[in-house]
Design a protein around this motif. Structure first.
Motif, PDB file in Angstrom:
ATOM      1  N   GLY A 268       0.763  -1.234   0.000  1.00  0.00           N
ATOM      2  CA  GLY A 268       0.000   0.000   0.000  1.00  0.00           C
ATOM      3  C   GLY A 268       0.792   1.281   0.000  1.00  0.00           C
ATOM      4  N   CYS A 269       2.091   1.210  -0.281  1.00  0.00           N
ATOM      5  CA  CYS A 269       2.928   2.424  -0.281  1.00  0.00           C
ATOM      6  C   CYS A 269       2.997   3.093  -1.646  1.00  0.00           C
ATOM      7  CB  CYS A 269       4.342   2.081   0.188  1.00  0.00           C
ATOM      8  SG  CYS A 269       4.425   1.527   1.898  1.00  0.00           S
ATOM      9  N   ARG A 270       2.533   2.424  -2.688  1.00  0.00           N
ATOM     10  CA  ARG A 270       2.559   2.977  -4.044  1.00  0.00           C
ATOM     11  C   ARG A 270       1.280   2.588  -4.770  1.00  0.00           C
ATOM     12  NH1 ARG A 270       7.463   4.685  -6.121  1.00  0.00           N
ATOM     13  NH2 ARG A 270       9.255   4.192  -4.812  1.00  0.00           N
ATOM     14  N   SER A 271       0.887   3.426  -5.717  1.00  0.00           N
ATOM     15  CA  SER A 271      -0.213   3.046  -6.597  1.00  0.00           C
ATOM     16  C   SER A 271       0.315   2.074  -7.653  1.00  0.00           C
ATOM     17  CB  SER A 271      -0.792   4.277  -7.283  1.00  0.00           C
ATOM     18  OG  SER A 271       0.146   4.813  -8.212  1.00  0.00           O
ATOM     19  N   TYR A 272      -0.602   1.378  -8.317  1.00  0.00           N
ATOM     20  CA  TYR A 272      -0.218   0.431  -9.360  1.00  0.00           C
ATOM     21  C   TYR A 272       0.506   1.159 -10.497  1.00  0.00           C
ATOM     22  CZ  TYR A 272      -0.672  -3.354 -12.774  1.00  0.00           C
ATOM     23  OH  TYR A 272      -0.411  -4.336 -13.702  1.00  0.00           O
ATOM     24  N   GLU A 273      -0.028   2.321 -10.893  1.00  0.00           N
ATOM     25  CA  GLU A 273       0.561   3.075 -12.003  1.00  0.00           C
ATOM     26  C   GLU A 273       1.959   3.575 -11.641  1.00  0.00           C
ATOM     27  OE1 GLU A 273      -2.452   3.517 -10.737  1.00  0.00           O
ATOM     28  OE2 GLU A 273      -3.610   2.611 -12.397  1.00  0.00           O
ATOM     29  N   ASP A 274       2.120   4.069 -10.393  1.00  0.00           N
ATOM     30  CA  ASP A 274       3.431   4.557  -9.961  1.00  0.00           C
ATOM     31  C   ASP A 274       4.437   3.417  -9.887  1.00  0.00           C
ATOM     32  OD1 ASP A 274       5.201   6.658  -8.869  1.00  0.00           O
ATOM     33  OD2 ASP A 274       5.105   5.469  -7.034  1.00  0.00           O
ATOM     34  N   MET A 275       3.988   2.257  -9.435  1.00  0.00           N
ATOM     35  CA  MET A 275       4.866   1.085  -9.377  1.00  0.00           C
ATOM     36  C   MET A 275       5.427   0.776 -10.762  1.00  0.00           C
ATOM     37  SD  MET A 275       3.789  -2.901  -8.844  1.00  0.00           S
ATOM     38  CE  MET A 275       3.061  -2.931 -10.496  1.00  0.00           C
ATOM     39  N   LEU A 276       4.545   0.689 -11.755  1.00  0.00           N
ATOM     40  CA  LEU A 276       4.992   0.347 -13.105  1.00  0.00           C
ATOM     41  C   LEU A 276       5.915   1.410 -13.679  1.00  0.00           C
ATOM     42  CD1 LEU A 276       1.796  -1.123 -14.810  1.00  0.00           C
ATOM     43  CD2 LEU A 276       3.811  -2.356 -14.000  1.00  0.00           C
ATOM     44  N   GLU A 277       5.554   2.665 -13.481  1.00  0.00           N
ATOM     45  CA  GLU A 277       6.356   3.760 -14.028  1.00  0.00           C
ATOM     46  C   GLU A 277       7.753   3.791 -13.418  1.00  0.00           C
ATOM     47  OE1 GLU A 277       6.370   8.669 -14.305  1.00  0.00           O
ATOM     48  OE2 GLU A 277       4.641   7.605 -13.448  1.00  0.00           O
ATOM     49  N   GLN A 278       7.821   3.726 -12.087  1.00  0.00           N
ATOM     50  CA  GLN A 278       9.115   3.797 -11.415  1.00  0.00           C
ATOM     51  C   GLN A 278       9.958   2.550 -11.684  1.00  0.00           C
ATOM     52  OE1 GLN A 278      10.467   6.450  -9.818  1.00  0.00           O
ATOM     53  NE2 GLN A 278       8.642   7.473 -10.632  1.00  0.00           N
ATOM     54  N   LEU A 279       9.310   1.407 -11.750  1.00  0.00           N
ATOM     55  CA  LEU A 279      10.040   0.165 -11.995  1.00  0.00           C
ATOM     56  C   LEU A 279      10.665   0.179 -13.376  1.00  0.00           C
ATOM     57  CD1 LEU A 279      10.932  -2.579 -11.082  1.00  0.00           C
ATOM     58  CD2 LEU A 279       8.672  -3.495 -11.640  1.00  0.00           C
ATOM     59  N   GLU A 280       9.912   0.624 -14.368  1.00  0.00           N
ATOM     60  CA  GLU A 280      10.460   0.680 -15.722  1.00  0.00           C
ATOM     61  C   GLU A 280      11.648   1.635 -15.787  1.00  0.00           C
ATOM     62  OE1 GLU A 280       9.049   1.087 -20.366  1.00  0.00           O
ATOM     63  OE2 GLU A 280       7.624   1.536 -18.757  1.00  0.00           O
ATOM     64  N   ILE A 281      11.508   2.805 -15.160  1.00  0.00           N
ATOM     65  CA  ILE A 281      12.607   3.777 -15.137  1.00  0.00           C
ATOM     66  C   ILE A 281      13.850   3.172 -14.508  1.00  0.00           C
ATOM     67  CG2 ILE A 281      13.404   5.919 -14.045  1.00  0.00           C
ATOM     68  CD1 ILE A 281      10.507   6.977 -14.379  1.00  0.00           C
TER      69      ILE A 281
END
Length: 333
Positions: A268-281
Motif C-alpha cells: 500500500g505504499c505505491r499506486s499500481y501506475e506509480d509502481m509500473l512507471e518507477q520500476l520501468e525507469i
C-alpha cells in the motif's frame, strides 16, 4: 571456462544455454553456473527472470540444426548451478557466492565438464574471475542503527568515501540500489578498513569472457516489453505469495528493483501506475549501470569479446566457439 555477461534483456541466458547444448551435442559435457545475485532464491522466479525453460534447448530449430547430429536428443536439458539454493529473506552475499561458485566450478572440473558462467551481476562475476580475496564480515548492529536514519544520498556518499579510503572497486551502484544494500556495503567496507583481510587465496581461473552487445534502443524496447510480460505472468501475485509465506516486506525490498517496487505496491505504499512507471525507469537505469560495470571490467584489464545480440543464434554460438577455441590454442603455444 567461458563467461557470458551482458545487461538485462540482452538474451545472455538463452545464448549460454544454446552454447552449452552445442557442446553437449558433440559429446562435450557443458553446464551453466549462474552469476546472478537474485536467482539464488527459491520462489523468486518471475521477478528475477529465472526462465528455467531457457535451459531446455530444442535441437530441431534452425539455430541448432548444425549440431543436431544423429543420436542427439530432440531436447537437451542443460544442467545449471547456483539457482534456487536459498530461501527468500536470506541475505546472500558475495563471499557466500564465491564459495558456492568454487564448489560448482570444481565439481565441473572433476567431471570433465565445460563450465559456462553466465550472469549480469557484474560484482559477482568479477569476484571469481579476478580472484577477489574476501573474508566473511559479521553484522555491526551499532553501525546499522547509526545508518538507519540516513537517506540513500547520504549512504551513497559514505560508501563512496570508504571505497576511496580502501582503494576498493567493490559495491558499484549496480549491486547497491536500496538503503539496506547500501548499509551492508558500508558495513563490509568499514570492516575491511579496520581489519586486515585474512589470507584467503582464491584460485586463478582461466576464462574467455564474452559480452552480449545490444543497442540501447533495442535494449530499452525489450526491457519495456519484458516488464509487461512479467506483470501479465503474475509477478505481483508471486510477491504476494512470498509475503504470505512470512517473509517480511523489508526483506523483499532489500533485493531491489522488482521486489522493491512491487512489494511497496502490495503493502500500500505505491499506486499500481506509480509502481509500473518507477520500476520501468529504474530497470532502464540498472541496465545502463550494468554496461558501465562491464566497461569498467575492461579498464581493469579483463578482455571482453563483444558479440552482437542481434545476430542469429547460430551465428552467435559459432562466433563464441571460434573465439574460445582460438584463445585456447594461443594459450597452448
Amino acid at each position: 571456462m567461458i563467461t557470458i555477461v551482458g545487461p538485462t534483456a540482452s538474451g545472455k541466458t538463452t545464448l549460454a544455454a544454446h552454447l552449452a547444448a552445442s557442446y553437449i551435442a558433440e559429446g562435450q559435457p557443458a553446464e551453466i553456473i549462474s552469476g546472478d545475485s537474485r536467482q539464488v532464491y527459491r520462489m523468486m522466479d518471475i521477478g528475477t527472470g529465472k526462465d528455467l525453460c531457457d535451459y531446455s534447448v530444442d535441437m530441431s530449430t534452425k539455430a541448432m540444426q548444425k549440431w543436431a547430429l544423429p543420436g542427439v536428443p530432440a531436447i537437451i536439458d542443460v544442467p545449471y548451478h547456483l539457482i534456487d539454493i536459498c530461501e527468500p529473506g536470506v541475505k546472500y552475499n558475495i563471499f557466500q557466492y564465491q564459495q558456492d561458485f568454487l564448489n560448482a566450478y570444481s565439481d565441473c572440473q572433476s567431471r570433465g565438464v565445460l563450465p559456462i558462467l553466465c550472469g549480469g551481476s557484474g560484482l559477482y562475476v568479477e569476484s571469481v574471475i579476478r580472484e577477489y580475496n574476501l573474508s566473511p564480515v559479521p553484522k555491526n548492529e551499532q553501525l546499522r542503527a547509526e545508518m538507519s536514519t540516513k537517506s540513500m544520498e547520504e549512504l551513497t556518499a559514505i560508501l563512496t568515501d570508504l571505497k576511496e579510503r580502501n582503494n576498493s572497486d567493490m559495491h558499484n551502484k549496480t549491486d547497491v540500489d536500496s538503503p539496506q544494500r547500501a548499509i551492508r556495503a558500508i558495513e563490509i567496507e568499514t570492516y575491511n578498513a579496520e581489519h586486515k583481510t585474512e589470507d584467503r587465496p582464491f584460485p586463478m581461473i582461466d576464462t574467455v569472457v564474452i559480452g552480449v552487445d545490444i543497442p540501447r534502443d533495442e535494449r530499452r524496447s525489450k526491457i519495456s516489453s519484458r516488464l509487461k510480460a512479467r506483470v501479465d505472468e503474475g509477478m505481483v501475485e508471486e510477491i504476494r505469495t512470498i509475503l504470505d509465506n512470512g517473509v517480511h516486506p523489508d526483506d523483499l525490498i532489500y533485493y531491489g528493483l522488482e521486489y522493491k517496487y512491487v512489494t511497496e505496491y502490495v503493502i500500500g505504499c505505491r499506486s499500481y501506475e506509480d509502481m509500473l512507471e518507477q520500476l520501468e525507469i529504474h530497470i532502464h537505469q540498472f541496465a545502463k549501470r550494468q554496461m558501465t560495470w562491464f566497461r569498467g571490467m575492461e579498464r581493469r584489464g579483463i578482455k571482453i569479446h563483444w558479440v552482437s545480440a542481434l545476430l542469429p543464434m547460430e551465428e552467435k554460438v559459432s562466433r563464441i566457439r571460434e573465439i574460445y577455441e582460438s584463445v585456447c590454442q594461443l594459450s597452448e603455444k
